[in-house]
Design an enzyme around this catalytic site. Sequence first.
Site, mmCIF file in Angstrom:
data_model
loop_
_atom_site.group_PDB
_atom_site.id
_atom_site.type_symbol
_atom_site.label_atom_id
_atom_site.label_comp_id
_atom_site.label_asym_id
_atom_site.label_seq_id
_atom_site.Cartn_x
_atom_site.Cartn_y
_atom_site.Cartn_z
ATOM 1 N N LYS A 1 -10.655 25.562 -27.271
ATOM 2 C CA LYS A 1 -10.077 24.185 -27.489
ATOM 3 C C LYS A 1 -9.991 23.572 -28.899
ATOM 4 C CE LYS A 1 -11.309 22.874 -23.029
ATOM 5 N NZ LYS A 1 -10.093 22.784 -22.617
ATOM 6 N N ARG B 1 -10.660 27.781 -12.229
ATOM 7 C CA ARG B 1 -10.213 28.389 -11.255
ATOM 8 C C ARG B 1 -10.762 29.670 -10.763
ATOM 9 N NH1 ARG B 1 -4.300 28.305 -13.448
ATOM 10 N NH2 ARG B 1 -5.300 26.523 -14.489
#
Length: 497
Positions: A279, A353
């Site tokens: 990130k 996920r």
Amino acid sequence: MELVVKSVAAASVKTATLVLPVGENRKLGAVAKAVDQASEGAISAVLKRGDLAGKPGQTLLLQNLPGLKAERVLLVGSGKEEALGDRAWRKLVASVAGVLKGLNGTDAVLALDDIAVSNRDAHYGKYRLLAETLLDGEYVFDRFKSQKAEPRALKKVTLLADKAGQAEVERAVKHASAIASGMAFTRDLGNLPPNLCHPSFLAEQAKELGKAHKALKVEVLDEKKIKDLGMGAFYAVGQGSDQPPRLIMLNYQGGKKADKPFVLVGKGITFDTGGISLKPGAGMDEMKYDMCGAASVFGTLRAVLELQLPINLVCLLACAENMPSGGATRPGDIVTTMSGQTVEILNTDAEGRLVLCDTLTYAERFKPQAVIDIATLTGACIVALGSHTSGLMGNNDDLVGQLLDAGKRADDRAWQLPLFDEYQEQLDSPFADMGNIGGPKAGTITAGCFLSRFAKAYNWAHMDIAGTAWVSGGKDKGATGRPVPLLTQYLLDRAGA
């Protein structure tokens, strides 16, 4: 702060501060009129001078009025005769709380029966919101401050209700207190720094909770058990970190043994660097909040335990730390999930996920009534819905409808997004059964589509709380405690409480 409910005349109460509503154009309701008469018209005399117009949230503090046992009277504007909306009602209550916090009084009495709130009954619905607003407003997180906040003088607030509605107001306060307690626990966990709040820490918190409640059984699966179960996606997320992953199970038996449980699944990424798909540095400190799904499940369980709801509830916390290292998962790696389906990990920053999909498969063994997963899953949800509304998807319209209704009643709203088959095609991979991302379009929906492939055995809903779990930047920065009110309301409804 202690909240109590009484049914007595406002004019007769002995208190540091009595709070009364004043409508627009300085109109007094029945309760305020009675107090005004007892004070020999002192309140109406002040209002005639024009010091308070009665607009929602305006306040005026009066001292030592004749004929009253209250040391002070705090007048609060309640607006026009039409009922207030939820937001205006909460703002009014927060305005009152702000004034009370600035006083030295240890107690206060709120006589607000004359105020109507739209779509809320006069007792349970209205006072549930009032109590939650007061209690949530008490939250302070100063654990790591060398100078702690000064203890607040206000210790007790009495809510005056008519005799016919007293029991319902008491029920509202009971529910609100449990929800506020759960929200505070959720906020505490979310606000902790990631060097302390890691998967093993959350496992210890679960064990401590289990020791305190006989109806709660706790089991923690370590990285070896996660791997042995074939949870290749879950294991892959944590393999780059020195902090090993944990799957935490908390099993509450409040209902009959034969009752099928509800299952809450929480994403617990205690820090998310993005892994090899790193990130940007700006704002990365807020990635400690990537475990707020798990924290909200913890908080909801705390509320359920406090209320001793007659249901069975299984909470599964999928906890890992997503870090880059020589052992971390690479973009392009393919893993086999517990379900046997294979996933090409195209982006290691789509890791939530991956821990959730194996946990959803694990949930099958409980033969659940319904499974709800809660996750700070996608930035796309913030783009779509902002910070006011949680995203909601599912494979069962009744379940989704129940959650939407619970959100409205709890003033913790969600909005349904579609899971049309056309979106599933975006997950196609030339090398595995699916990729873990679906491209730049409809990111929240394709994340839901991914999870739906692992939730076919039961009624399932997915909540994306990326925009609602915490407030970014500024003096108000911190975890919000959402969606504990929505989830608790859903379970209250199922329990008939």
